[in-house]
Write a protein that holds these residues in place. Structure first.
Motif, mmCIF file in Angstrom:
data_model
loop_
_atom_site.group_PDB
_atom_site.id
_atom_site.type_symbol
_atom_site.label_atom_id
_atom_site.label_comp_id
_atom_site.label_asym_id
_atom_site.label_seq_id
_atom_site.Cartn_x
_atom_site.Cartn_y
_atom_site.Cartn_z
ATOM 1 N N MET A 1 0.841 -1.166 0.000
ATOM 2 C CA MET A 1 0.000 0.000 0.000
ATOM 3 C C MET A 1 0.891 1.235 0.000
ATOM 4 N N PHE A 2 0.496 2.216 -0.720
ATOM 5 C CA PHE A 2 1.239 3.464 -0.894
ATOM 6 C C PHE A 2 1.610 4.115 0.432
ATOM 7 N N GLU A 7 5.648 2.102 11.161
ATOM 8 C CA GLU A 7 4.773 2.673 12.191
ATOM 9 C C GLU A 7 3.310 2.301 11.968
ATOM 10 N N ASP A 8 2.965 1.900 10.765
ATOM 11 C CA ASP A 8 1.578 1.566 10.446
ATOM 12 C C ASP A 8 1.210 0.123 10.772
ATOM 13 N N ALA A 16 -4.438 4.124 7.900
ATOM 14 C CA ALA A 16 -3.075 4.378 7.420
ATOM 15 C C ALA A 16 -3.107 5.055 6.054
ATOM 16 N N LEU A 17 -3.965 4.571 5.161
ATOM 17 C CA LEU A 17 -4.053 5.165 3.829
ATOM 18 C C LEU A 17 -4.604 6.581 3.903
ATOM 19 N N ALA A 18 -5.605 6.811 4.726
ATOM 20 C CA ALA A 18 -6.165 8.162 4.869
ATOM 21 C C ALA A 18 -5.101 9.141 5.335
#
Length: 71
Positions: A1-2, A7-8, A16-18
């Protein structure tokens, strides 16, 4: 994922994505849905947006989101 970092680990993918999207574009209005995309509330939200980005793991919700995006 980008943009995911160590830390995620342990965080929900949607959160995390938001956070990453807000880092890249602070002016974005990001609405997250942690519930199933098949819920009435989620469908209502998804119908009113300009862009949908998913972090779903299965084909059924992915197909539902694709159908809503093309409606």
């Amino acid at each position: 994922m980008f943009g995911v970092t160590a830390e995620d680990i342990g965080r929900a993918k949607v959160d995390a994505l938001a956070d990453r999207l807000r880092q890249v574009r602070p002016d974005l209005k990001v609405t997250t849905i942690s519930d199933t995309v098949q819920s009435t509330a989620a469908v209502r939200v998804l119908r009113g947006v300009e862009l949908i980005v998913t972090t779903v793991d299965h084909d059924t919700p992915r197909l539902l989101v694709a159908q809503l995006a093309n409606a």
